[in-house]
Design a protein around this motif. Sequence first.
Motif, short mmCIF file in Angstrom:
data_model
loop_
_atom_site.label_atom_id
_atom_site.label_comp_id
_atom_site.label_asym_id
_atom_site.label_seq_id
_atom_site.Cartn_x
_atom_site.Cartn_y
_atom_site.Cartn_z
N VAL A 33 0.85 -1.19 0.00
CA VAL A 33 0.00 0.00 0.00
C VAL A 33 0.88 1.24 0.00
O VAL A 33 2.05 1.19 0.40
CB VAL A 33 -0.97 0.06 1.21
CG1 VAL A 33 -1.81 -1.19 1.33
CG2 VAL A 33 -0.20 0.31 2.50
N VAL A 34 0.30 2.34 -0.46
CA VAL A 34 0.95 3.65 -0.40
C VAL A 34 0.41 4.38 0.83
O VAL A 34 -0.81 4.49 1.01
CB VAL A 34 0.67 4.47 -1.67
CG1 VAL A 34 1.25 5.88 -1.53
CG2 VAL A 34 1.25 3.76 -2.89
N VAL A 35 1.31 4.84 1.67
CA VAL A 35 0.93 5.64 2.83
C VAL A 35 1.39 7.07 2.58
O VAL A 35 2.59 7.33 2.44
CB VAL A 35 1.57 5.09 4.12
CG1 VAL A 35 1.23 5.99 5.31
CG2 VAL A 35 1.10 3.67 4.38
N ARG A 36 0.44 7.98 2.49
CA ARG A 36 0.77 9.40 2.29
C ARG A 36 0.76 10.10 3.65
O ARG A 36 -0.27 10.16 4.32
CB ARG A 36 -0.21 10.06 1.33
CG ARG A 36 0.09 11.53 1.09
CD ARG A 36 -0.73 12.11 -0.05
NE ARG A 36 -2.17 12.03 0.18
CZ ARG A 36 -3.09 12.44 -0.70
NH1 ARG A 36 -2.71 12.91 -1.87
NH2 ARG A 36 -4.37 12.35 -0.41
N GLU A 37 1.90 10.64 4.01
CA GLU A 37 2.04 11.33 5.30
C GLU A 37 1.42 12.73 5.21
O GLU A 37 1.78 13.51 4.33
CB GLU A 37 3.51 11.43 5.68
CG GLU A 37 3.79 12.17 6.97
CD GLU A 37 3.12 11.53 8.16
OE1 GLU A 37 2.35 12.24 8.83
OE2 GLU A 37 3.37 10.32 8.40
N VAL A 38 0.49 13.04 6.13
CA VAL A 38 -0.19 14.34 6.09
C VAL A 38 0.02 15.17 7.35
O VAL A 38 -0.59 16.23 7.50
CB VAL A 38 -1.71 14.17 5.82
CG1 VAL A 38 -1.95 13.47 4.50
CG2 VAL A 38 -2.40 13.44 6.97
N CYS A 39 0.90 14.71 8.24
CA CYS A 39 1.09 15.44 9.49
C CYS A 39 1.52 16.89 9.29
O CYS A 39 1.01 17.78 9.97
CB CYS A 39 2.09 14.71 10.38
SG CYS A 39 2.31 15.47 12.00
N PRO A 40 2.46 17.18 8.37
CA PRO A 40 2.88 18.58 8.25
C PRO A 40 1.77 19.54 7.83
O PRO A 40 1.90 20.74 8.05
CB PRO A 40 3.98 18.51 7.17
CG PRO A 40 4.50 17.11 7.26
CD PRO A 40 3.29 16.28 7.56
N ARG A 41 0.70 19.01 7.25
CA ARG A 41 -0.45 19.87 6.91
C ARG A 41 -1.59 19.65 7.90
O ARG A 41 -1.89 20.50 8.73
CB ARG A 41 -0.90 19.60 5.47
CG ARG A 41 -1.83 20.68 4.89
CD ARG A 41 -3.27 20.57 5.33
NE ARG A 41 -3.90 19.33 4.94
CZ ARG A 41 -5.14 18.98 5.29
NH1 ARG A 41 -5.85 19.79 6.08
NH2 ARG A 41 -5.65 17.82 4.92
N ASP A 42 -2.20 18.50 7.84
CA ASP A 42 -3.38 18.24 8.66
C ASP A 42 -3.01 18.15 10.14
O ASP A 42 -3.77 18.58 11.01
CB ASP A 42 -4.05 16.94 8.20
CG ASP A 42 -5.45 16.76 8.74
OD1 ASP A 42 -5.87 17.55 9.61
OD2 ASP A 42 -6.14 15.83 8.31
N GLY A 43 -1.84 17.60 10.43
CA GLY A 43 -1.44 17.44 11.82
C GLY A 43 -1.10 18.74 12.51
O GLY A 43 -1.47 18.98 13.66
N PHE A 44 -0.39 19.61 11.81
CA PHE A 44 0.07 20.84 12.44
C PHE A 44 -0.98 21.95 12.45
O PHE A 44 -0.89 22.88 13.26
CB PHE A 44 1.32 21.37 11.72
CG PHE A 44 2.54 20.49 11.87
CD1 PHE A 44 2.60 19.53 12.86
CD2 PHE A 44 3.62 20.64 11.02
CE1 PHE A 44 3.72 18.72 13.01
CE2 PHE A 44 4.74 19.83 11.15
CZ PHE A 44 4.80 18.87 12.15
N GLN A 45 -1.97 21.89 11.57
CA GLN A 45 -2.86 23.04 11.40
C GLN A 45 -3.66 23.37 12.66
O GLN A 45 -4.08 24.52 12.83
CB GLN A 45 -3.81 22.80 10.23
CG GLN A 45 -4.87 21.74 10.46
CD GLN A 45 -5.79 21.59 9.25
OE1 GLN A 45 -5.56 22.17 8.20
NE2 GLN A 45 -6.84 20.80 9.40
N ASN A 46 -3.85 22.41 13.55
CA ASN A 46 -4.62 22.66 14.76
C ASN A 46 -3.76 23.02 15.97
O ASN A 46 -4.29 23.26 17.05
CB ASN A 46 -5.48 21.44 15.11
CG ASN A 46 -6.76 21.38 14.29
OD1 ASN A 46 -7.05 22.28 13.51
ND2 ASN A 46 -7.51 20.32 14.47
N VAL A 47 -2.44 23.02 15.80
CA VAL A 47 -1.55 23.34 16.92
C VAL A 47 -1.51 24.86 17.10
O VAL A 47 -1.18 25.60 16.17
CB VAL A 47 -0.13 22.80 16.64
CG1 VAL A 47 0.80 23.14 17.81
CG2 VAL A 47 -0.18 21.29 16.43
N LYS A 48 -1.84 25.31 18.28
CA LYS A 48 -1.99 26.75 18.51
C LYS A 48 -0.66 27.48 18.52
O LYS A 48 -0.52 28.55 17.92
CB LYS A 48 -2.75 26.97 19.82
CG LYS A 48 -4.19 26.49 19.79
CD LYS A 48 -4.89 26.72 21.11
CE LYS A 48 -6.33 26.22 21.06
NZ LYS A 48 -7.02 26.42 22.36
#
Length: 308
Positions: free
Chosen positions: A11-26
């Motif tokens: 399977v292909v795993v696309r890492e999204v933490c730098p966008r979706d993960g960080f966007q909610n960090v105040k």
Amino acid sequence: MRKDAALPDSVVVREVCPRDGFQNVKEFIPTERKLEWIDALFEAGVTEMEVTSFVSPKAIPQLADAAEVLTETKRRHPTARLTALVPNTKGAERALACGADVLNVVFSASESHNKANLNRSVAESLSGLDDIARLIEGRAELSVSIATSFMCPFEGRTDPRRVSELIGIVREKGARSICLAETIGTCHPRDFAETLDAVFPALDGIPVFLHIHNTFGMALLNVREALVRGFDRFDSAAGGLGGCPYAPGAAGNAATEDLVFYLNGLGIETGLDPLALVKVARWMRDYGLGTLGHLVKSRFGQPVGPCC
């Protein structure tokens, strides 16, 4: 490890933490620290990443450094497949200038969530997609993410017939890949499977990512339902970070290290090192004393045995 014959070999795993993960960090994460974590994720085997989003800094201050992050990531990792989320043609122009390989345009299947998230009707979002498609033709790949494809925080379960209709529309408008998002992480595996079965004919012949949040702790159960149906592309975020600002109570994404550990145990190749991913998640958890440490929620990295 023997693999179930009904499951994909890889399977292909696309890492999204730098966008979706960080966007909610105040608290603003310094750009260089973001880049250090991005580098570490590539070292763990990541080949595809949603790096950032070219939205208004007023809307998401955390991603105000989108241009710098994407440009530098492209310089450091020229062979990686880099995606940028864009809301409009202005964002698309900026992402193209920074070297994005894929421009991901997002809208919601439900009217109420689209209004809350984008302040537009679904029809208006679809109309704007035409402008973006014309702008990027021949310069990058157009991907479309359909949020609330399974559940909506305001309307409940999304009608799969509506999702199928939208898939057909965006394909006609030039989408070269599609992402179906379980945006709020509350969909029961039974309903998740029913939606996949219902929309499968509309997806024939186009690459599909599944973006699954984990609010009710059922992300990996839903991954299993997808695997047995032949789906082989998934979004996930290191540390299980993420969440939708316009979906109250929604928790983070499926954690990349949890997903990879699960897939490896099924005999499915990912090319990713779960222990290296755990190190990144712990690095993020231990960074500072603010919001970020409380948002890291993966399971595989818990210190309960010699494997970790």
